[in-house]
Write an enzyme that holds these catalytic residues in place. Structure first.
Site, PDB file in Angstrom:
ATOM      1  N   ASP A  24       0.864  -1.163   0.000  1.00  0.00           N
ATOM      2  CA  ASP A  24       0.000   0.000   0.000  1.00  0.00           C
ATOM      3  C   ASP A  24       0.923   1.243   0.000  1.00  0.00           C
ATOM      4  OD1 ASP A  24      -2.154   1.791   0.742  1.00  0.00           O
ATOM      5  OD2 ASP A  24      -1.289   1.702   2.756  1.00  0.00           O
TER       6      ASP A  24
ATOM      7  N   ASP B  58       0.097   5.226   1.083  1.00  0.00           N
ATOM      8  CA  ASP B  58      -0.024   6.101   2.260  1.00  0.00           C
ATOM      9  C   ASP B  58      -0.062   5.291   3.553  1.00  0.00           C
ATOM     10  OD1 ASP B  58      -1.139   7.521  -0.098  1.00  0.00           O
ATOM     11  OD2 ASP B  58      -1.494   9.128   1.338  1.00  0.00           O
TER      12      ASP B  58
END
Ligand code: IMP
Ligand code: MG
Length: 419
Positions: free
Chosen positions: A153, A155
């Site tokens: 992922d 952020d």
């Protein structure tokens, strides 16, 4: 009692992870029986180390038992009878296991880092167990190696929320090491942009480091970015000023994704937009709507923070409305709370990870690890990746770095044994 339980469940089930809560409950018993809080004012009968050894022995027995229950569940999965496994009865929300988990060994490792058994007042916590599960997962992946694909992922996993992967990030040398070992990397982020330039802005530290490295082009090209969860694919490309080349959808879409009709996609986004606007009005959110071709979201006005409750309410309302809509049954979507924004994306990270696996010519879920920060069952976007591969749930970039170090160390141990 029943009513209170039901109220708690209705209000909080989306904020709990049932497997972790269940293990936490199991470990609470030896904690209560074997920790010695009175040792702070009573003459000690046992030294702290003796107490810790005693507690650890009991914790480890439980971890071994849970490991066995997971193995039993995997046997049921293979026979197609997972609905009847004992683990499924104990933890009804349990999903698919792609590999066994080395919980016993992982507990020993995390105990050496966090001194769980040495504690007298603080029982094994959610975070202790989350980290034990992560370690157990990477131990399993590396021991049955090789780990073929790691998807990350963006952020909160590779960089802080809303920030970028800067050249001095400690993540970069570790990611380069993965590529050097031949492991493929997919950055599967909800951030959805149609142009390579935008991703270059977020990832420039890594992309420039890969460009400047001595890796052969074939290994450099093992880095891909899948943006908008499962919507825009870019591959590392040394010849491009933004270091990334857009890969047209026809080259990577899964067959099921080809069935998603453009009319349905915009109809779903229209419904989501109305739901989001309604929440903005009802909760007086100082926000603006962002509409893209594969997503719709609300972001705060400059310098404004939404209350956590308003973010959760908005995401749950929007998700419910979409779930009961006709088009919501035809097109997969992901409504999530991004910390200070809310987005609804077409597709989700299970499709994103599966697309990466397919792009690299068919890597299976038991050879893939997705690392992310959002694993609650509603309003979180990494959760969906659990349908495609094994996962590690981290709480921020610092933990991602530690996890990559654990992977590297485990690889070294396995290499030494094989030598
Ligand atoms: P992730 O943690 O890497 O999955 O990124 C999630 C964040 O990306 C969200 O919280 C948003 O701030 C940002 N974002 C930018 N564009 C989009 C989009 O099109 N869909 C979802 N999130 C987006
Ligand atoms: Mg994230």
């Amino acid at each position: 009692m029943t009513t209170r339980y039901r109220v708690e469940y209705a209000l909080k089930s989306h904020r709990r992870d049932q497997l972790i809560e269940w293990i936490k409950g199991l470990l609470a018993v030896p904690f209560v029986l074997h920790s010695q809080p009175t040792a702070v004012f009573e003459p000690q009968k046992e030294t702290t180390d003796q107490m810790a050894n005693n507690a650890q022995r009991r914790y480890l027995e439980i971890m071994r038992d849970v490991e066995e229950l997971i193995n039993d569940h995997i046997r049921h999965q293979k026979a197609g009878t997972e609905e009847y496994s004992k683990l499924k009865l104990l933890v009804p929300s349990i999903g698919m296991f792609f590999t066994p988990l080395y919980l016993h060994d992982a507990f020993i490792y995390q105990d050496s880092q966090r001194y769980i058994s040495w504690r007298r007042f603080v029982a094994p916590s959610f975070n202790d167990i989350r980290l034990v599960l992560n370690t157990a997962q990477v131990m399993s992946l590396i021991r049955s190696g090789p780990l073929e694909l790691v998807t990350f992922d963006g952020d909160v996993t590779l960089y802080d929320d809303g920030k970028s992967l800067e050249p001095d990030s400690p993540m970069i040398p570790r990611l380069l090491n993965l590529l050097r070992d031949g492991t493929k990397i997919g950055i599967v982020t909800a951030a959805g942009y149609t142009s390579a330039r935008k991703y270059y802005e977020r990832l420039h530290g890594l992309l420039d480091a890969v460009q400047d490295s001595d890796l052969p082009d074939t290994l450099k090209e093992n880095l891909i970015v899948l943006g908008g969860e499962s919507n825009y694919l870019f591959r590392f490309s040394a010849g491009d000023p933004d270091r990334l080349k857009y890969v047209p959808r026809k080259e990577w879409l899964l067959d099921e994704m080809r069935l998603w009709q453009e009319d349905d996609i915009s109809a779903l986004l229209d419904i989501a937009e109305v739901a989001l606007k309604d929440c903005m009005k009802n909760m007086r959110l100082d926000a603006q709507i962002i509409r893209k071709d594969r997503a719709v979201g609300i972001i705060p006005m400059p310098h404004h923070r939404f209350p956590r409750e308003a973010l959760e309410e908005t995401v749950l309302v929007t998700q419910k409305i979409l779930e009961v809509s006709a088009v919501g049954r035809r097109i997969p979507f992901c409504a999530f709370n991004g910390g200070n924004d809310i987005f609804v994306d077409i597709g989700d990270k299970s499709w994103g990870v599966k697309a990466c696996q397919r792009f690299f010519k068919g890597i299976n879920g038991g050879k893939t690890l997705h690392v992310g920060d959002q694993f609650l069952s509603a309003g979180a976007n990494d959760f969906k990746a659990r349908a495609a591969c094994t996962t590690a749930w981290i709480a921020g970039p610092v933990e991602t770095v530690l996890l990559l170090d654990e992977i590297a160390e485990l690889e070294r141990v396995v290499d030494r044994k094989n030598r």
